[in-house]
Design an enzyme around this catalytic site. Structure first.
Site, PDB file in Angstrom:
ATOM      1  N   HIS C  47      77.343  39.350  53.966  1.00 44.67           N
ATOM      2  CA  HIS C  47      77.088  37.928  53.790  1.00 44.67           C
ATOM      3  C   HIS C  47      75.584  37.625  53.712  1.00 44.67           C
ATOM      4  CE1 HIS C  47      78.336  33.729  53.996  1.00 44.67           C
ATOM      5  NE2 HIS C  47      77.250  33.532  54.715  1.00 44.67           N
ATOM      6  N   SER C  92      80.234  29.166  49.778  1.00 44.49           N
ATOM      7  CA  SER C  92      81.661  29.285  50.113  1.00 44.49           C
ATOM      8  C   SER C  92      81.872  29.064  51.605  1.00 44.49           C
ATOM      9  CB  SER C  92      82.161  30.675  49.755  1.00 44.49           C
ATOM     10  OG  SER C  92      81.527  31.643  50.565  1.00 44.49           O
ATOM     11  N   HIS C  93      82.999  28.502  51.957  1.00 50.01           N
ATOM     12  CA  HIS C  93      83.417  28.469  53.358  1.00 50.01           C
ATOM     13  C   HIS C  93      84.894  28.852  53.407  1.00 50.01           C
ATOM     14  CE1 HIS C  93      82.027  26.759  57.413  1.00 50.01           C
ATOM     15  NE2 HIS C  93      81.170  27.657  57.023  1.00 50.01           N
ATOM     16  N   ASN C  94      85.189  29.959  52.727  1.00 49.91           N
ATOM     17  CA  ASN C  94      86.576  30.362  52.522  1.00 49.91           C
ATOM     18  C   ASN C  94      87.261  30.811  53.813  1.00 49.91           C
ATOM     19  OD1 ASN C  94      85.816  29.982  49.888  1.00 49.91           O
ATOM     20  ND2 ASN C  94      85.580  32.159  49.432  1.00 49.91           N
ATOM     21  N   HIS C  95      86.642  31.745  54.504  1.00 51.87           N
ATOM     22  CA  HIS C  95      87.319  32.343  55.660  1.00 51.87           C
ATOM     23  C   HIS C  95      87.530  31.333  56.786  1.00 51.87           C
ATOM     24  CE1 HIS C  95      87.033  36.163  53.573  1.00 51.87           C
ATOM     25  NE2 HIS C  95      85.730  35.970  53.436  1.00 51.87           N
ATOM     26  N   SER C 312      76.470  27.639  65.962  1.00 52.73           N
ATOM     27  CA  SER C 312      76.634  26.219  66.278  1.00 52.73           C
ATOM     28  C   SER C 312      76.026  25.389  65.164  1.00 52.73           C
ATOM     29  CB  SER C 312      75.938  25.886  67.606  1.00 52.73           C
ATOM     30  OG  SER C 312      76.675  26.418  68.675  1.00 52.73           O
ATOM     31  N   ASN C 532      75.752  31.939  46.093  1.00 55.65           N
ATOM     32  CA  ASN C 532      76.319  32.620  47.232  1.00 55.65           C
ATOM     33  C   ASN C 532      77.376  33.602  46.742  1.00 55.65           C
ATOM     34  OD1 ASN C 532      79.110  31.558  48.939  1.00 55.65           O
ATOM     35  ND2 ASN C 532      77.627  32.725  50.080  1.00 55.65           N
ATOM     36  N   SER C 534      80.789  35.621  47.963  1.00 54.36           N
ATOM     37  CA  SER C 534      81.813  35.736  48.993  1.00 54.36           C
ATOM     38  C   SER C 534      82.735  36.888  48.633  1.00 54.36           C
ATOM     39  CB  SER C 534      82.606  34.424  49.102  1.00 54.36           C
ATOM     40  OG  SER C 534      83.684  34.586  50.005  1.00 54.36           O
TER      41      SER C 534
END
Lengths: 78, 244, 743
Positions: C47, C92-95, C312, C532, C534
């Site tokens: 990543h 991406s914020h797939n997972h 966070s 990005n 992924s």
């Protein structure tokens, strides 16, 4: 003391979230459920004092909206 | 006899309050800026003075994240004491969307708001019927005129108890209602479940007005319409009239 | 903690190879401490380290006259003239979204928005390309509802309009949904901020939320390796977004920028403090000393490595000259934000971690940021990729083409997305020059004549059949979408969603897709400004369709001269522009009606594409085109139907072709555009075309859509019927009801 505050929609006030849940339950096989009401639960740490009056005022002033919401609370030792 | 200073003092001065989480403050400010006869400045939620202002706008957004209840925390901002005094002295106050919620929480307007009946945020153009075209906020519209103004909220479902509703009706405090394109306030035209299709109300004196729809978003045809201009034009008109 | 896991060395549990561990030891001249190992494992993860992608991405075009900032920064920045610039980035914020759709999507928005204001730009819009499995499954409907609500909750609260994106449903995404998020911002040239820490002795501020054990992820094995009884409490927690804090963070950061208080600004995203601090030091050619005992914590008993790698949300790192310390504190206090000096810039070129004065980590910044090992895998062409297209007689001809049209219009991949975009505030900031649901989004720039246009495109199915042609088509389609509103494409940002690159088949897909993207970006003059990658979007050994998603921006010279795809008036000429030959292979028709994804997709003719797009743009600007619509999913028939629905006007079409009617109507090929023009403008338009393939195929008007070919009536349906099929479909499917197709 710790205050546990329960805020619920006033009786008779439409509660769309409650209605949605009530509608969803039979679909999952939970029949015979009525009057689902969705409210809020708030915990407050009163750092040692017994603040019954204080919590009552907090509820009336900020935590609940008396036009649409009822509240009740309990005080429990830490 | 100099005319220039007179022109300046005639400018109608708006103040737009910024609460933490306000996000339509700039839109309201810019909407006012499209009127030659008006000027706007920002007010900070901790300010306590409203000197020289003709009208205060409580803009839309998510003050304090809408945490607890929409508007519940913002109403305790220092500026709200000043706004309350300003309103009591007859100053014009308009709350749009979250600003309306703040006015309701603070008791400057009657009623309360809860979650949309469909439980979802809804952003779209709706039709509104002007129910009272005599207020300082609607005098440039015709009575019964249908205007197209967008809504954008998760909590716009207006509620008031039966005596309250009767009182609103009696004193002509229901200013705009959701309707269909022909002007009928039908159930289908109600986007959020509001009681009696109420989209906006004023106080009994008529100088405090709150509504869920966003007139400031339709002040320029380039971005979807100009039907909201009437609200600002009405305010400017009533202030100007009162001065003469 | 199982014995099996316990017997493995820590580096392996953290996802590092033995060779990588040796490499780290040799760079440090000793074995790393736990905190160092945790930091290296993050920075050398796929990543952050781009281990499998870096060598291939180097070939993408990145430069251009209008590019002020390219890949490697928090966001690309594109000059649009008159001192204005646009910052943009997709990610991406797939997972996270596959685990908790609402918070996964919400924190995805939060992250990409921070990237934009980290470069000093005010975010002006978000676009969100989403891919799910089939909505026939309850889990997929849950994911869709959750992701859309999460996007809405965060973006709406921030006051950033969500103006576009796309949604696709394919079985291939069933276990790995794709949630890509794009944000764009507006900045004056002088307001651009760099993510660099420099100037020995300058202060490193951590601003925003307190740090908890959010998203500790794979590195949590360190915790469970050390603590057995309390392991439960130390499990990675789902990251929860707080858009209210982020809104304050945004305003405070832009205020500090305006007051000149910032030497550099960087958001904390994947990799938390470790990544942000090392990136800042790297960009500034400097070093950073951090004292983690100063980091405000949300939870008790956090280990040093947890503080360093916590993800966070709603935190920024700022480099500030010491004399500005009070001013920074003052601005942050005004916005009720915590701001804490957690370290300082040094000239050491090293990231040094202290815990209340004790040195617990000391690593060369270059090793962390620039020297992650890279890998090249032997590509292997999967057997489903074939050289020849399918025979045109492979499938039986549908008996009722009207019904086929209605079925396709109600397909979740084609039907109205109103159910989605009504949940997004798409108007806040009052720059929306077009309503959602069109070819591309256009924003005005207040006080300016010009505007900017944005679109996102991805088509995994086509890329699956041919990753190179697929990627070329995706870039070309994005540019075509922009041309169809009257915009000139300037640049792209990309989000490359693929399976496990260690496998030859996936590596092949990635390599070919990047090559296709390179060719198209070069031909169309749209350099890549960042993005990005992924990888590892696969479950049970089955990967998603290879899916390079493109976010493209374009310039509109005059925002009052843009166009939509809706038919405008009765009696306008309908024209078809472009020379592509539609095919069944890879089409929505093939999937939906014949239940297959096979064959070879047609290639896009990039030279012709460029001319076709210029023509459309010019026709719109000159007022000759009254609508323009890209022929895409569902082919020509669906394209015409969509324009008819949007305009509330039917059309009568007469096609001069002897091809099979189903392919003629529903076949797909990149490069076709339907244009309408007033009768009086027909001649000038044909003249403007100057030999490009452009021919009239019919007229608008009436309450029906009828399509004839060679004298035979292929389609003839009332507008109301196609509207019903198209409009209410998604709502009905999400509610668990059958789509009203054909009703």
């Amino acid at each position: 003391m710790k205050a546990k505050v329960y805020i619920t929609p006033k009786k008779g006030i439409l509660d769309p979230q409650g209605a949605a849940i009530e509608h969803a339950l039979p679909a999952l096989g939970f029949g015979g459920v009525a009057n689902v009401r969705v409210g809020k639960y708030i915990e407050l740490d009163l750092s040692g004092r017994d603040g019954s009056d204080e919590v009552d005022k907090m509820c009336k002033k900020l935590l609940a909206n008396p036009i649409i919401e009822d509240f009740k609370f309990e005080l429990v030792p830490d | 006899m100099s005319t220039l200073p007179q022109t300046e003092t005639r400018t109608v001065r708006f103040g737009v309050v910024i609460f933490p989480g306000s996000n339509c403050d700039a839109d309201s400010h810019d909407a006012v800026g499209t009127f030659a006869a008006a000027a706007a400045r920002y007010l900070w939620h901790k300010d306590t003075g409203l000197d020289g202002l003709d009208c205060v706008i409580l803009p839309g957004g998510f003050s304090y994240g809408d945490y607890l209840r929409s508007g519940a925390i913002a109403r305790f901002s220092p500026i709200m004491e000043a706004v309350t005094r300003f309103a009591a002295d007859g100053g014009l106050v308009i709350g749009i969307c979250n600003g309306f919620q703040i006015l309701l929480e603070s008791g400057l307007l009657p009623g309360a708001i809860h979650r949309n009946q469909a439980l979802k945020f809804v952003c779209r153009l709706v039709s509104l019927r002007v129910e009272n075209a005599t207020t300082p906020f609607t005098n440039k519209y015709n009575q019964g005129q249908v205007i197209r103004v967008p809504i954008a909220h998760m909590e716009g479902n207006y509620f008031i108890d039966a005596p309250g509703l009767a009182s609103l009706e009696q004193h002509k405090q229901i200013v705009v209602r959701y309707c269909d394109e022909s002007g009928s306030a039908t159930k289908e035209a109600n986007p959020n479940g509001s009681l009696a299709n109420i989209a906006g109300v004023c106080n009994r004196e008529g100088n405090v007005f709150g509504l869920m729809p966003h007139p400031e978003r339709v002040c320029d045809p380039v971005v979807g319409g100009a039907d909201g201009r009437g609200v600002f034009a009405s305010i400017i008109n009533s202030i100007t009239q009162a001065r003469t | 903690m199982t014995n099996k896991a316990g017997s493995k060395p820590a580096y392996e549990l953290l996802g590092l190879r033995a060779s990588e561990y040796d490499d780290i030891c040799s760079r440090l001249g000793r074995e790393p401490s736990y905190v160092e190992l945790a930091i290296f494992s993050l920075m050398w993860s796929e990543h952050c380290g781009y281990k499998h992608s870096r060598p291939l991405l180097k070939g993408l075009p990145v430069g251009g006259d209008c590019i002020l900032q390219g890949p490697g920064e928090n966001a690309g920045i594109i000059d649009i003239g008159d001192d204005f610039a646009i910052a943009m980035k997709i990610e991406s914020h797939n997972h996270p979204s596959a685990i908790e759709p609402f918070q996964g999507a919400a924190t995805g928005i939060g992250g990409i928005v921070r990237d934009i204001f980290a470069v000093g730009a005010r975010p002006i819009a978000c676009l969100d390309p989403l891919h799910f499995g089939s909505l026939a499954k309850a889990r997929q409907r849950f994911l869709l509802e959750g992701v859309v609500a999460g996007v809405a909750a965060y973006g709406n609260c921030m006051g950033i309009p969500t103006i576009g994106g796309e949604i696709h449903f394919e079985d291939s995404y069933e276990d790995n949904c794709l949630v890509n998020v794009m944000c764009v911002g507006l900045v004056r040239h002088g307001g651009i901020l760099k993510a660099s820490a420099s100037g020995e002795g300058n202060l490193i501020f951590l601003i925003g939320s307190a740090t908890g054990r959010d998203g500790i992820g794979g590195a949590s094995v360190l915790a469970s390796a050390e603590f057995d009884e309390t392991a439960e409490e130390k499990r990675p927690t789902v990251q929860v977004g707080d858009p209210f804090t982020e809104k304050k963070l945004l305003e405070a950061c832009l205020e500090m920028r305006d007051r000149g208080l910032l030497v550099g600004l960087q958001d904390l995203g994947a990799g938390g403090l470790s990544s942000s601090a090392s990136e800042m030091a790297s960009k500034g050619g400097a070093g950073i000393d951090l004292d983690i005992s100063r980091v405000p914590l949300r939870e008790k008993g956090m280990e040093p490595f947890e503080i360093m790698i916590s993800e966070s949300q709603e935190r920024m790192l700022a480099c500030v000259e010491p004399h500005n310390e009070d001013s920074v504190n003052e601005v942050c206090a005004r916005w009720d934000l915590d701001a804490t000096v957690v370290g300082q810039a040094t000239a050491s070129g090293r990231l040094r971690i202290f815990n209340a004065g004790e040195l617990i980590g000391d690593m060369p910044v270059a090793a962390l940021v620039d020297e992650a090992p890279t890998y090249v895998v032997e590509p292997l062409r999967p057997s489903h990729e074939v050289d020849e297209p399918l025979g045109e007689d492979r499938y039986p001809q549908p008996a009722d083409l009207n019904q086929t049209l209605l079925t396709l219009l109600a397909s979740p991949n084609i039907c109205s997305r109103r159910w989605v975009w009504q949940q997004y505030d798409h108007m806040v900031q009052t720059n929306n020059a077009l309503w959602p649901g069109g070819e591309a989004a256009v924003l005005r720039i207040k006080g300016q004549k010009r505007g900017v246009a944005f679109t996102t495109d991805g088509n995994g199915r086509r890329c699956y059949l041919d990753p190179r042609r697929g990627a070329r088509a995706v870039v070309a389609e994005a540019a075509r979408n922009l041309a169809c509103v009257g915009a000139r494409p300037l640049a792209i940002t990309n989000c490359l969603n693929f399976g496990n690159p260690e496998k030859g088949g996936i590596y092949h897909q990635f390599k070919e897709a990047v090559a296709g993207m390179r060719e198209a970006c070069q031909a169309l003059g749209t350099p890549v400004t960042g993005g990005n990658v992924s990888f590892y979007n696969e479950s049970f050994g089955k990967a998603i369709y290879p899916n390079p998603v493109i976010g493209m921006m374009g310039l509109v010279e005059d925002v009052s001269r843009i166009q939509t795809h809706a038919f405008k008036d009765e009696g306008d000429a309908v024209l078809l522009l472009g020379g592509a030959r539609p095919a069944v292979d890879g089409s929505e028709y093939q999937l939906r009606i014949h239940g297959e994804v096979a064959g070879r997709i047609p290639d896009v003719d990039l030279e012709l594409e460029k001319k076709v797009q210029s023509l459309v743009r010019e026709a719109i600007i000159k007022g000759l085109a009254k609508s323009a619509h890209d022929v895409s999913d569902g082919g020509l028939a669906c394209c015409l139907a969509e324009s008819a629905i949007a305009g509330g006007i039917g059309a009568a079409i007469e096609l001069d072709s002897s091809r099979r009617p189903d392919i003629l109507l529903f076949g797909e090929a990149p490069g076709l555009i339907v244009i309408t023009t007033a009768a009086a403008s027909l001649e000038p338009l044909l003249e403007l075309a100057d030999g490009l393939p452009l021919k009239q195929i019919g007229r608008t008007g009436g309450g029906r859509l009828s399509i004839n070919a060679g004298g035979a009536a292929l389609v003839d349906v009332p507008l109301a019927q196609i509207k019903r099929a198209w409009e209410a479909s998604l709502e009905a499917i999400v509610a668990g009801n059958d789509a009203p197709a054909g009703s």
